[in-house]
Scaffold this motif. Structure first.
Motif, PDB file in Angstrom:
ATOM      1  N   SER A  53      61.615  95.943  20.985  1.00 17.63           N
ATOM      2  CA  SER A  53      60.440  96.319  20.759  1.00 17.63           C
ATOM      3  C   SER A  53      59.174  95.469  20.938  1.00 17.63           C
ATOM      4  CB  SER A  53      60.271  97.201  19.418  1.00 17.63           C
ATOM      5  OG  SER A  53      61.117  98.227  19.594  1.00 17.63           O
ATOM      6  N   LYS A  54      58.137  95.760  21.640  1.00 13.60           N
ATOM      7  CA  LYS A  54      56.949  95.104  21.715  1.00 13.60           C
ATOM      8  C   LYS A  54      55.527  95.643  21.756  1.00 13.60           C
ATOM      9  CE  LYS A  54      55.314  90.834  22.896  1.00 13.60           C
ATOM     10  NZ  LYS A  54      55.447  89.769  22.145  1.00 13.60           N
ATOM     11  N   GLY A  55      54.683  95.050  20.998  1.00 14.47           N
ATOM     12  CA  GLY A  55      53.417  95.964  20.813  1.00 14.47           C
ATOM     13  C   GLY A  55      52.155  94.801  21.112  1.00 14.47           C
ATOM     14  N   LYS A  70      52.281 100.175  21.345  1.00  6.86           N
ATOM     15  CA  LYS A  70      53.569  99.643  21.454  1.00  6.86           C
ATOM     16  C   LYS A  70      53.738 100.037  22.935  1.00  6.86           C
ATOM     17  CE  LYS A  70      56.082  99.003  17.694  1.00  6.86           C
ATOM     18  NZ  LYS A  70      56.840  97.687  17.490  1.00  6.86           N
ATOM     19  N   ARG A 126      59.589 100.389  23.065  1.00  5.57           N
ATOM     20  CA  ARG A 126      60.189 100.924  21.765  1.00  5.57           C
ATOM     21  C   ARG A 126      61.670 101.076  21.760  1.00  5.57           C
ATOM     22  NH1 ARG A 126      55.706 104.118  19.562  1.00  5.57           N
ATOM     23  NH2 ARG A 126      53.987 104.360  20.986  1.00  5.57           N
ATOM     24  N   GLY A 127      62.442 100.073  21.095  1.00  2.11           N
ATOM     25  CA  GLY A 127      63.804 100.174  20.968  1.00  2.11           C
ATOM     26  C   GLY A 127      64.501 100.218  22.143  1.00  2.11           C
ATOM     27  N   GLU A 157      60.880  92.914  17.899  1.00  5.07           N
ATOM     28  CA  GLU A 157      62.145  93.427  17.412  1.00  5.07           C
ATOM     29  C   GLU A 157      63.106  93.509  18.394  1.00  5.07           C
ATOM     30  OE1 GLU A 157      61.668  97.260  15.330  1.00  5.07           O
ATOM     31  OE2 GLU A 157      59.909  96.564  14.401  1.00  5.07           O
ATOM     32  N   GLN A 217      56.312 105.439  28.691  1.00  4.83           N
ATOM     33  CA  GLN A 217      55.753 105.308  27.128  1.00  4.83           C
ATOM     34  C   GLN A 217      56.535 104.323  26.107  1.00  4.83           C
ATOM     35  OE1 GLN A 217      54.406 109.070  25.719  1.00  4.83           O
ATOM     36  NE2 GLN A 217      53.348 109.602  27.586  1.00  4.83           N
ATOM     37  N   GLY A 218      57.019 103.527  26.882  1.00  5.80           N
ATOM     38  CA  GLY A 218      57.829 102.359  26.117  1.00  5.80           C
ATOM     39  C   GLY A 218      59.005 102.662  25.844  1.00  5.80           C
ATOM     40  N   VAL A 219      59.649 103.891  26.312  1.00 12.00           N
ATOM     41  CA  VAL A 219      61.100 104.338  26.079  1.00 12.00           C
ATOM     42  C   VAL A 219      61.845 104.270  27.382  1.00 12.00           C
ATOM     43  CG1 VAL A 219      62.749 106.243  25.618  1.00 12.00           C
ATOM     44  CG2 VAL A 219      60.448 105.939  24.278  1.00 12.00           C
TER      45      VAL A 219
END
Length: 229
Positions: free
Chosen positions: A11-13, A23, A26-27, A63, A220-222
């Motif tokens: 994860s990175k924001g 974000k 996301r994972g 993370e 969207q980060g996924v």
């Protein structure tokens, strides 16, 4: 055999001065095996460059875990990260970023010299790589004397110079016309297949993506598996 790249729960924001964090990843879970070419398909601003930078040890996740050729890079000192990046990861960008004052051959030799390879051995490998993508006759030309497609093929050779375990490419044909893009992408595929390394290639071009072994989509980060076709 270890995965060339393994991302687990990455994860990175970023804040960018905003009141709330944005974000970008996301994972994210992703593995790329030796000999496998994976297409990363994502719209602009979706975070593909961030993902590639984290995978290539140019950035760190907030993370999650990054493993390169079986080595966990979590909490590793900068010196070791730099060594792994130099020895095990090759990068190709949309623009070639060749050093203008050096010939095509020298651009491929220099990373090898920096890695401790004897000059004669480095030049032999450079000639072999250039021959495999059809630019050997241009070895003594500086980048300004090369076409866009030739420049990018030399950039591919430079990325492969130190025999990395992993190749990361960010829109490697995005700056080329369709005909040249197709020809240059074919050269990249040949290089990767001949060396058996792992490759993660970000592209907007769905036709090129369909020619790779597997496609993943980032939105969207996924990250998710993208259906064939």
């Amino acid at each position: 055999m270890s995965e060339a790249l393994k991302l687990t729960g990455v994860s990175k924001g970023y804040n960018h001065g905003l009141p709330t964090e944005v974000k970008v990843l996301r994972g994210v879970d992703l593995s790329v095996s030796p000999g496998e070419i994976v297409a990363l398909v994502a719209p602009s601003g979706a975070g593909k460059s961030t993902l590639l930078h984290i995978a290539g040890l140019l950035d760190t996740p907030d993370e999650g875990r990054v493993e390169i050729a079986g080595e966990d890079m979590t909490g590793v000192a900068d010196r070791r990260r730099t060594a792994v990046r130099r020895e095990k990861v090759g990068f190709v960008y949309q623009f070639h970023h060749l050093l203008p004052e050096f010939t095509a051959l020298e651009n491929i030799v220099l990373p090898q010299l920096a890695n401790g390879t004897p000059r004669r051995e480095a030049e032999e490998r450079a000639h072999t790589l250039m021959g495999s993508v059809g630019v050997a006759p241009r070895a003594d030309h500086r980048p300004a004397a090369l076409s866009g497609g030739e420049q990018q093929r030399v950039a591919f050779c430079r990325a492969m110079a130190n025999e990395p375990a992993l190749l990361l490419a960010d829109e490697p044909t995005g700056n080329l016309d369709p005909e040249t893009s197709d020809r240059v992408f074919g050269a990249l595929m040949t290089l990767v297949r001949e060396t058996g390394l792992a490759a993660l290639i970000a592209t907007h071009n769905l036709e090129l993506a369909s020619r790779m072994d597997r496609q993943v989509a980032l939105d969207q980060g996924v990250l998710s598996l993208r259906p064939a076709g």
